[in-house]
Design a protein around this motif. Sequence first.
Motif, short mmCIF file in Angstrom:
data_model
loop_
_atom_site.label_atom_id
_atom_site.label_comp_id
_atom_site.label_asym_id
_atom_site.label_seq_id
_atom_site.Cartn_x
_atom_site.Cartn_y
_atom_site.Cartn_z
N GLN A 201 82.72 -94.42 -29.62
CA GLN A 201 82.63 -94.26 -28.17
C GLN A 201 81.34 -94.83 -27.59
O GLN A 201 81.11 -94.77 -26.39
CB GLN A 201 82.72 -92.76 -27.82
CG GLN A 201 84.04 -92.12 -28.18
CD GLN A 201 85.20 -92.71 -27.41
OE1 GLN A 201 85.15 -92.83 -26.19
NE2 GLN A 201 86.26 -93.08 -28.12
N GLY A 202 80.48 -95.33 -28.46
CA GLY A 202 79.21 -95.88 -27.99
C GLY A 202 78.13 -94.85 -27.77
O GLY A 202 77.08 -95.16 -27.19
N HIS A 203 78.34 -93.63 -28.23
CA HIS A 203 77.32 -92.58 -28.11
C HIS A 203 76.45 -92.61 -29.36
O HIS A 203 76.56 -91.78 -30.26
CB HIS A 203 77.99 -91.22 -27.94
CG HIS A 203 78.94 -91.13 -26.78
ND1 HIS A 203 78.62 -91.60 -25.51
CD2 HIS A 203 80.20 -90.62 -26.67
CE1 HIS A 203 79.64 -91.39 -24.69
NE2 HIS A 203 80.61 -90.81 -25.37
N TYR A 204 75.57 -93.58 -29.40
CA TYR A 204 74.87 -93.88 -30.65
C TYR A 204 73.89 -92.80 -31.08
O TYR A 204 73.78 -92.49 -32.27
CB TYR A 204 74.16 -95.23 -30.53
CG TYR A 204 75.12 -96.37 -30.24
CD1 TYR A 204 76.09 -96.72 -31.17
CD2 TYR A 204 75.06 -97.08 -29.05
CE1 TYR A 204 76.99 -97.75 -30.91
CE2 TYR A 204 75.94 -98.11 -28.78
CZ TYR A 204 76.91 -98.44 -29.71
OH TYR A 204 77.81 -99.46 -29.46
N ASN A 205 73.20 -92.22 -30.14
CA ASN A 205 72.24 -91.16 -30.52
C ASN A 205 72.95 -89.95 -31.11
O ASN A 205 72.48 -89.36 -32.09
CB ASN A 205 71.40 -90.75 -29.31
CG ASN A 205 70.35 -91.78 -28.95
OD1 ASN A 205 69.76 -92.40 -29.84
ND2 ASN A 205 70.11 -91.99 -27.66
N ALA A 206 74.08 -89.58 -30.51
CA ALA A 206 74.85 -88.46 -31.04
C ALA A 206 75.38 -88.79 -32.43
O ALA A 206 75.37 -87.94 -33.34
CB ALA A 206 76.01 -88.12 -30.10
N ALA A 207 75.83 -90.02 -32.61
CA ALA A 207 76.33 -90.44 -33.93
C ALA A 207 75.21 -90.40 -34.97
O ALA A 207 75.40 -89.93 -36.10
CB ALA A 207 76.91 -91.85 -33.83
N ILE A 208 74.04 -90.88 -34.59
CA ILE A 208 72.90 -90.89 -35.52
C ILE A 208 72.57 -89.47 -35.97
O ILE A 208 72.28 -89.24 -37.15
CB ILE A 208 71.68 -91.56 -34.86
CG1 ILE A 208 71.91 -93.08 -34.78
CG2 ILE A 208 70.39 -91.24 -35.61
CD1 ILE A 208 70.91 -93.81 -33.91
N GLY A 209 72.64 -88.52 -35.05
CA GLY A 209 72.36 -87.14 -35.42
C GLY A 209 73.30 -86.63 -36.49
O GLY A 209 72.88 -85.94 -37.44
N ARG A 210 74.57 -86.97 -36.40
CA ARG A 210 75.56 -86.54 -37.41
C ARG A 210 75.32 -87.23 -38.75
O ARG A 210 75.38 -86.58 -39.81
CB ARG A 210 76.97 -86.83 -36.91
CG ARG A 210 77.35 -86.07 -35.65
CD ARG A 210 77.46 -84.59 -35.92
NE ARG A 210 77.81 -83.85 -34.71
CZ ARG A 210 78.25 -82.60 -34.69
NH1 ARG A 210 78.43 -81.94 -35.83
NH2 ARG A 210 78.53 -82.00 -33.55
N PHE A 211 75.06 -88.52 -38.71
CA PHE A 211 74.87 -89.25 -39.97
C PHE A 211 73.57 -88.83 -40.65
O PHE A 211 73.51 -88.76 -41.89
CB PHE A 211 74.87 -90.76 -39.71
CG PHE A 211 76.17 -91.26 -39.12
CD1 PHE A 211 77.39 -90.80 -39.59
CD2 PHE A 211 76.18 -92.21 -38.09
CE1 PHE A 211 78.60 -91.25 -39.06
CE2 PHE A 211 77.37 -92.66 -37.56
CZ PHE A 211 78.58 -92.19 -38.04
N ARG A 212 72.54 -88.53 -39.87
CA ARG A 212 71.30 -88.03 -40.46
C ARG A 212 71.52 -86.69 -41.15
O ARG A 212 70.93 -86.41 -42.20
CB ARG A 212 70.21 -87.91 -39.40
CG ARG A 212 69.56 -89.21 -39.02
CD ARG A 212 68.39 -89.02 -38.08
NE ARG A 212 67.34 -88.18 -38.67
CZ ARG A 212 66.11 -88.06 -38.16
NH1 ARG A 212 65.79 -88.73 -37.05
NH2 ARG A 212 65.22 -87.29 -38.73
N THR A 213 72.36 -85.85 -40.54
CA THR A 213 72.66 -84.56 -41.16
C THR A 213 73.25 -84.76 -42.55
O THR A 213 72.91 -84.05 -43.50
CB THR A 213 73.63 -83.76 -40.28
OG1 THR A 213 72.99 -83.45 -39.04
CG2 THR A 213 74.06 -82.46 -40.96
N VAL A 214 74.16 -85.71 -42.68
CA VAL A 214 74.77 -85.99 -43.98
C VAL A 214 73.71 -86.43 -44.99
O VAL A 214 73.67 -85.95 -46.12
CB VAL A 214 75.87 -87.05 -43.85
CG1 VAL A 214 76.40 -87.46 -45.22
CG2 VAL A 214 77.01 -86.53 -42.99
#
Length: 278
Positions: free
Chosen positions: A187-200
């Motif tokens: 969806q282009g919400h890159y900051n939100a995506a980064i937060g999830r991937f960092r959690t992993v």
Amino acid sequence: MINSRAALRLVAGPWLAVALTAGLAACSSTDEEEPYVERPVERIYEDATTAIDQEDFGDAARLFDEVERQHPYSQWATRAQVMAAFSHYQALEYDDAIIALDRFIQLHPGSELTPYAYYLKALSYYEQITDVRRDQRITELALSALGEVVRRFPDTPYARDASLKIDLTNDHLAGKEMEIGRYYLGQGHYNAAIGRFRTVVERYQTTSHVPEALHRLTEAYLALGIVDEAKAAAAVLGHNFPGSEWYIDSYALLVDANVRPERPGSGSWLSRAWNFVF
């Protein structure tokens, strides 16, 4: 996993043999069915274990409950509580099993059956884990209950099996984070995506999702123009998973952006993830 027959032998123990002997003696004296009310405890217990053998777990749970109701102070009652919970578990009545096990643990914290009660409670949560597209509250409860088994009873077979299931549960939770992260990325919400991937990467380092998480971080950081973080994520990926398809894809992204991966500096959060422990 410790199978149901092994659990039955463990919990029923010597009482089962005594019950069967007493039951056979009772049958030899009369062919008539004894009244249900106020039956000998051995007979009720025998009927309950027979119901388990016949995989009639609902009836088994009812009969084990009856052991406790009619003979609450007998030597059979404590084991019957656990066997009732076991029967509910086998009948896929997980909520009833958890309620029964919580009650047993509260009443008998020092019992020899308490480790098994904690383990069966953890299994009752674990068996309810659903796919990653649904709410993961049950998964979190399973993880907590499995951790209790490992912490309280580290030298038991239950702890060994719980440890394996903890790894699988963490992998499931990481999968949920990845699913949400991919959605945000799309969806282009890159900051939100980064937060999830960092959690992993930070919380679930021993799971199978880490290589993709690092690749997605590379992709998201490049999309935001944060080149240094993209290079660092790709470098961590290449160092830990040099032959993976995710590193090949990340490297291609960096080549297209005319940059090369490099080891993260000491100030980067990715520097803590330079060496994964597998």
